[in-house]
Design a protein around this motif. Structure first.
Motif, PDB file in Angstrom:
ATOM      1  N   ALA A 155       0.735  -1.413  -0.029  1.00  0.00           N
ATOM      2  CA  ALA A 155       0.023  -0.219   0.302  1.00  0.00           C
ATOM      3  C   ALA A 155       0.736   1.222  -0.023  1.00  0.00           C
ATOM      4  N   GLY A 156       2.228   1.218  -0.004  1.00  0.00           N
ATOM      5  CA  GLY A 156       2.872   2.260  -0.367  1.00  0.00           C
ATOM      6  C   GLY A 156       3.413   2.691   1.172  1.00  0.00           C
ATOM      7  N   MET A 157       3.195   1.780   2.311  1.00  0.00           N
ATOM      8  CA  MET A 157       3.614   2.189   3.640  1.00  0.00           C
ATOM      9  C   MET A 157       5.032   1.987   3.968  1.00  0.00           C
ATOM     10  N   SER A 158       5.327   2.369   5.093  1.00  0.00           N
ATOM     11  CA  SER A 158       6.851   2.364   5.471  1.00  0.00           C
ATOM     12  C   SER A 158       6.682   1.783   6.734  1.00  0.00           C
ATOM     13  N   TYR A 159       7.165   0.623   7.159  1.00  0.00           N
ATOM     14  CA  TYR A 159       7.236   0.253   8.848  1.00  0.00           C
ATOM     15  C   TYR A 159       6.834   0.858   9.869  1.00  0.00           C
ATOM     16  N   ASP A 160       6.888   1.986   9.824  1.00  0.00           N
ATOM     17  CA  ASP A 160       7.288   3.096  10.457  1.00  0.00           C
ATOM     18  C   ASP A 160       5.508   3.580  10.585  1.00  0.00           C
ATOM     19  N   ASP A 161       5.119   4.058   9.425  1.00  0.00           N
ATOM     20  CA  ASP A 161       3.627   4.267   8.798  1.00  0.00           C
ATOM     21  C   ASP A 161       3.068   3.569   9.583  1.00  0.00           C
ATOM     22  N   LEU A 162       3.170   1.995   9.307  1.00  0.00           N
ATOM     23  CA  LEU A 162       2.329   0.959   9.908  1.00  0.00           C
ATOM     24  C   LEU A 162       2.024   1.579  11.672  1.00  0.00           C
ATOM     25  N   VAL A 163       2.683   1.445  11.978  1.00  0.00           N
ATOM     26  CA  VAL A 163       3.180   1.487  13.037  1.00  0.00           C
ATOM     27  C   VAL A 163       2.549   2.771  13.398  1.00  0.00           C
ATOM     28  N   LEU A 164       2.579   3.421  13.534  1.00  0.00           N
ATOM     29  CA  LEU A 164       1.750   4.688  13.124  1.00  0.00           C
ATOM     30  C   LEU A 164       0.509   4.994  13.529  1.00  0.00           C
ATOM     31  N   SER A 165       0.507   4.832  12.298  1.00  0.00           N
ATOM     32  CA  SER A 165      -1.709   4.296  12.628  1.00  0.00           C
ATOM     33  C   SER A 165      -2.252   3.936  13.042  1.00  0.00           C
ATOM     34  N   ILE A 166      -1.294   2.408  13.085  1.00  0.00           N
ATOM     35  CA  ILE A 166      -1.965   1.617  15.083  1.00  0.00           C
ATOM     36  C   ILE A 166      -2.390   3.432  15.960  1.00  0.00           C
ATOM     37  N   ILE A 167      -1.102   3.527  16.063  1.00  0.00           N
ATOM     38  CA  ILE A 167      -0.859   4.331  18.032  1.00  0.00           C
ATOM     39  C   ILE A 167      -2.115   5.351  17.299  1.00  0.00           C
ATOM     40  N   ARG A 168      -1.238   6.153  15.829  1.00  0.00           N
ATOM     41  CA  ARG A 168      -2.643   6.851  15.622  1.00  0.00           C
ATOM     42  C   ARG A 168      -3.953   6.965  15.769  1.00  0.00           C
ATOM     43  N   SER A 169      -4.551   5.961  15.886  1.00  0.00           N
ATOM     44  CA  SER A 169      -5.933   5.274  15.959  1.00  0.00           C
ATOM     45  C   SER A 169      -6.656   5.001  17.063  1.00  0.00           C
ATOM     46  N   ALA A 170      -5.239   4.609  17.870  1.00  0.00           N
ATOM     47  CA  ALA A 170      -5.279   3.993  19.731  1.00  0.00           C
ATOM     48  C   ALA A 170      -5.042   5.621  20.326  1.00  0.00           C
ATOM     49  N   ARG A 171      -4.474   6.251  19.663  1.00  0.00           N
ATOM     50  CA  ARG A 171      -4.945   7.979  20.410  1.00  0.00           C
ATOM     51  C   ARG A 171      -5.969   8.358  20.136  1.00  0.00           C
ATOM     52  N   ARG A 172      -6.664   8.136  18.821  1.00  0.00           N
ATOM     53  CA  ARG A 172      -7.903   9.050  18.203  1.00  0.00           C
ATOM     54  C   ARG A 172      -8.858   8.724  19.715  1.00  0.00           C
ATOM     55  N   ARG A 173      -9.131   7.150  19.805  1.00  0.00           N
ATOM     56  CA  ARG A 173      -9.887   6.615  20.640  1.00  0.00           C
ATOM     57  C   ARG A 173      -9.497   6.956  22.588  1.00  0.00           C
ATOM     58  N   TYR A 174      -8.462   7.813  22.474  1.00  0.00           N
ATOM     59  CA  TYR A 174      -8.802   8.229  23.976  1.00  0.00           C
ATOM     60  C   TYR A 174      -8.376   9.162  24.144  1.00  0.00           C
ATOM     61  N   GLY A 175      -8.334  10.128  23.047  1.00  0.00           N
ATOM     62  CA  GLY A 175      -8.089  10.852  23.615  1.00  0.00           C
ATOM     63  C   GLY A 175      -7.619  12.443  23.413  1.00  0.00           C
ATOM     64  N   ILE A 176      -5.977  11.090  23.219  1.00  0.00           N
ATOM     65  CA  ILE A 176      -4.805  11.783  23.735  1.00  0.00           C
ATOM     66  C   ILE A 176      -3.299  12.144  22.400  1.00  0.00           C
TER      67      ILE A 176
END
Ligand code: ADP
Ligand code: MG
Length: 241
Positions: A220-241
């Motif tokens: 999908a054109g994502m680097s490993y860091d992009d993948l991990v950051l996407s997961i973290i971003r989604s979790a942060r959004r849920r927690y509002g942090i």
């Protein structure tokens, strides 16, 4: 404890750690999965079952292809009984008996972003290059003991357009229904005009290069860091942090 974490909540892991419970939930929502029954330790294999051979016998609760070997696929009652006994003796847990789907295998990576679920390019796992006599599925030796060098991956999977979309939609629905979060991966087989969700991973490994979801992210054109950051971003959004 109030500590924020990535991926699904405990209840979803509790469902997904049991392949039969997962399949029952999917079936009750009209999603495709192979027909099955479970034989718990101490129980006998029902001789009058209505499943069609060949069948595959797997441990109910494992992952990473543990307990999967050539003999897991059976063509008659006698070998079925032996395969179930082997699971009971070696894993001390139930044996999941399901119809073996002779077809294309794909794995589906899903990422939650901005509350939406995005499907990564479907990854087809092509077993056709394995040496003669080796089972054409992700057994323990095929996946983990060196034979994986013979596997070819195709991303996106070579499926007819309509089936490709059907699998994407089914995986997205399964993601929502099971309460998965941030990211997940599902194993699906396609035979003729039907798809079968065989396995849902609520906390897939994220080993660079090795893990299938990292291969899909790359496609999908994502680097490993992009993948991990996407997961973290989604979790942060849920927690509002
Ligand atoms: N019903 C089935 N039909 C065909 N192949 C199957 C079936 N169930 C499992 N397999 C094969 O075995 C592999 C591992 O099974 P899976 O249910 O994904 O267990 P695990 O949790 O160990 O990944 C799959 O990737 C697939 O190659
Ligand atoms: Mg699997």
């Amino acid at each position: 404890m109030g500590v924020p974490y990535t991926a699904a909540p405990a209840m979803t892991h509790a469902i997904c750690i049991d392949k039969a419970v997962t399949k029952s939930v999917l079936m009750s929502h009209g999603l495709g999965t192979a027909r099955f029954f479970v034989v718990h330790p101490g129980e006998r294999v029902p001789e009058d079952h209505s499943l069609d051979y060949p069948l595959i016998v797997k441990p109910l609760h494992e992952g990473s292809s543990k307990g999967l070997r050539k003999e897991s696929v059976v063509k008659n009652l006698e070998s079925l009984k032996n395969a179930v006994k082997w699971i009971h003796e070696n894993f001390k847990e139930g044996a999941l008996v399901e119809e073996f789907i002779e077809g294309t295998e794909v794995t589906v990576g899903l990422l939650e972003a901005e509350g939406d679920v995005r499907v990564l390019p479907l990854l087809e796992i092509d077993f056709s290059g394995l040496p003669e006599g080796v089972e054409r599925f992700y057994s323990d030796r095929v996946k983990n003991q060196g034979l994986d060098v013979y596997i070819k991956y195709h991303a996106p999977a070579r499926l007819p357009e309509k089936m490709y979309r059907t699998v994407e939609e089914a995986a997205k629905r399964a993601f929502r229904i099971l309460g998965l979060r941030d990211y997940a991966r599902m194993d699906v087989r396609i035979k003729e005009d039907k798809y079968y969700i065989l396995d849902v991973n609520s906390l897939p490994l994220l080993v660079p290069e090795y893990s299938d979801i990292t291969k899909m992210a790359k496609a999908a054109g994502m680097s490993y860091d992009d993948l991990v950051l996407s997961i973290i971003r989604s979790a942060r959004r849920r927690y509002g942090i």
